[in-house]
Enzyme design. Structure first.
Site, PDB file in Angstrom:
ATOM      1  N   HIS A 159      33.262   6.531  33.751  1.00 32.95           N
ATOM      2  CA  HIS A 159      34.279   7.300  34.474  1.00 32.95           C
ATOM      3  C   HIS A 159      35.056   7.515  33.914  1.00 32.95           C
ATOM      4  CE1 HIS A 159      36.315   5.796  38.310  1.00 32.95           C
ATOM      5  NE2 HIS A 159      35.169   6.178  39.344  1.00 32.95           N
ATOM      6  N   ASP A 160      36.218   8.863  34.201  1.00 29.00           N
ATOM      7  CA  ASP A 160      37.223   9.010  33.894  1.00 29.00           C
ATOM      8  C   ASP A 160      38.563   8.450  33.894  1.00 29.00           C
ATOM      9  OD1 ASP A 160      36.791  10.289  36.244  1.00 29.00           O
ATOM     10  OD2 ASP A 160      37.005  12.514  35.539  1.00 29.00           O
ATOM     11  N   HIS A 188      44.970  58.975  57.588  1.00 32.12           N
ATOM     12  CA  HIS A 188      43.531  59.228  57.913  1.00 32.12           C
ATOM     13  C   HIS A 188      43.118  59.903  56.169  1.00 32.12           C
ATOM     14  CE1 HIS A 188      43.068  57.334  61.500  1.00 32.12           C
ATOM     15  NE2 HIS A 188      43.973  57.811  61.625  1.00 32.12           N
ATOM     16  N   SER A 225      40.406  57.591  27.239  1.00 30.50           N
ATOM     17  CA  SER A 225      39.101  58.211  27.122  1.00 30.50           C
ATOM     18  C   SER A 225      38.342  58.316  25.400  1.00 30.50           C
ATOM     19  CB  SER A 225      38.738  58.742  28.827  1.00 30.50           C
ATOM     20  OG  SER A 225      37.642  59.497  27.919  1.00 30.50           O
TER      21      SER A 225
END
Length: 450
Positions: free
Chosen positions: A90-91, A169, A294
């Site tokens: 039980h902590d 858009h 890269s």
């Protein structure tokens, strides 16, 4: 394998450990134990100050020594508590035994039995965790967001006069200004931080089922609700939830997590916009000596910081969403599902902090390419059609929208010369023609909004 950043399963404790280790004081197992010790000791001191009859002779000069137990709490102390936990299973009880031993060393004798008096474990957990969260927010997390906000404010001011082609858009649209588009994010983040700062840090404190049963049966003449309210407000700087089960209902915590999630969503939006501007050539990136973009394409300088930020913000928000959905739900007066998931509270904050640092790093590498912005505007003279048809409508010109639609939807490119020729053919006064001819993609940017 021995545990190290190299062998850690989680990248938070591995690859990114150096970026988030400052959060360990608040969200680690060590941090949780330390805050539990703090709450237990401050509670014992408050009982002495009440005072309970059995504690009224306690020497107040010992209070500073008691506080030094959590103020000088060490990893060795935490390991000792963990060793006790292996026995107790039980902590919180292990923390209680640790404190009793420390107070015995101060000569407190039988009064140590008032450590954890009348409490259940959740009175400790549900105050220790919001305390640690509150201090982590104040010391690290919120300053991180505010540092980024400050940087965005600087950019919004620096680029306030830079005209830029807008895109709605994905298509060229009425021009705007670069600084204003950054200011959009400034305003959104500011509003969410204001909301965030209004959310209380709440704690549960009221015994096994929230009613102060044990307290009241032992000392029915004491106002335990008032005591609890004062203890949380003055000693722990928390708001006490008044009517609870055995555990905090976590509604305020869920609100806080959702609020931070919204800020992170705004930053995902920002990351994607900047990524797009880089791909459009509006920004270049400063190249660091020896850095490789890269493994196959030597020319590449990738927007990795914004991609890293977007990924970590997504990880953070996934966990924030789970926590805010799950924590307010508990079967009847108590189940343990909150206990295990709360141990992950520091994970989304860590991912958020990694993202904030990546964004600042990426922003500091940006170099504005004004020529690219200018060229894009010059290549899209069709965007002034809105301005021309609006002025023509003001002048009572017949079907101005349709006239501009016929011009701008031709397959040929709309140039400055084409717009000038169109204006010249209009049956309007020379004064209005002069007004229209001054409109350009660079000047048609609206009003200053900040």
């Amino acid at each position: 394998m021995n545990f190290s950043p190299l062998t850690a399963i989680s990248p938070i404790d591995g690859r990114y450990h150096s970026q988030v280790e400052e959060l360990a004081l608040y969200f680690s197992e060590f941090g949780l134990i330390r805050y539990r010790v703090l709450v237990e000791i401050e509670y014992f001191i408050s009982l002495c100050q009440l005072p309970l009859p059995q504690l009224q002779q306690t020497d107040s000069s010992l209070f500073d020594q008691m506080r030094s137990i959590y103020q000088n709490f060490t990893e060795e102390d935490a390991l000792k508590i963990k060793a006790t936990e292996k026995v107790t299973n039980h902590d919180v009880k292990a923390v209680e035994y640790f404190i009793k031993e420390k107070l015995s060393d101060l000569g407190l004798g039988e009064t140590i039995e008032f450590v954890h008096f009348g409490l259940t474990s959740q009175d400790i957990n549900n105050t220790a965790i919001p305390m640690s969260l509150k201090e982590a927010m104040e010391q690290i997390v919120l300053p991180g967001y505010q540092d980024l906000l400050k940087k965005l404010m600087e950019l919004a001011e620096m680029w306030k006069s830079i005209p830029m082609l807008a895109h709605t858009h994905g298509q060229p649209a009425s021009p705007t200004k670069l600084g204003k588009e950054i200011q959009v994010f400034v305003n959104r983040i500011e509003q969410q931080i204001t909301l965030l700062q209004s959310i209380p840090y709440a704690g549960k404190f009221g015994g096994a089922t929230g009613n102060f049963n044990a307290h009241h049966v032992a000392y029915p003449f004491i106002d335990w609700v008032g005591f609890g309210n004062t203890f949380l407000q003055e000693k722990l700087h928390l708001t006490r939830s008044q009517v609870t089960t055995q555990i905090e209902h976590y509604d305020h915590l869920a609100a806080l997590l959702d609020n931070i999630k919204r800020i992170n969503i705004i930053l995902v939006d920002f990351s994607r916009d900047i990524w797009q501007y880089i791909s459009m050539g509006y920004f270049k990136q400063k190249i660091k000596a020896g850095e490789i973009g890269s493994s196959a394409m030597p020319h590449k300088v990738n927007p990795i910081d914004f991609e890293n930020a977007e990924g970590n913000l997504g990880m953070a928000n996934a966990i924030f969403s789970f926590l805010s959905d799950k924590l307010p739900i508990s079967r009847l007066q108590r189940d343990l599902t909150d206990s295990t998931v709360l141990r992950n509270l520091g994970v989304p904050f860590s991912h958020s902090l990694i993202a904030l640092k990546s964004l600042l790093k990426g922003i500091n590498k940006l170099e504005l390419n004004e020529q690219a912005l200018h060229n894009d505007l010059e290549d899209n003279w069709a965007v002034v059609a809105e301005a021309i048809q609006t002025v023509l409508r003001r002048e009572g010109y017949p079907a101005p929208y349709e006239a501009l639609k016929e011009l701008t939807r031709k397959n040929e490119k709309i140039t400055k010369e084409a717009i000038s020729a169109f204006i010249d053919r209009l049956d309007i006064s020379e004064v209005v023609k002069k007004e229209l001819i001054t409109i350009s993609p660079q000047s048609y940017t609206g009003v200053d909004l900040y």
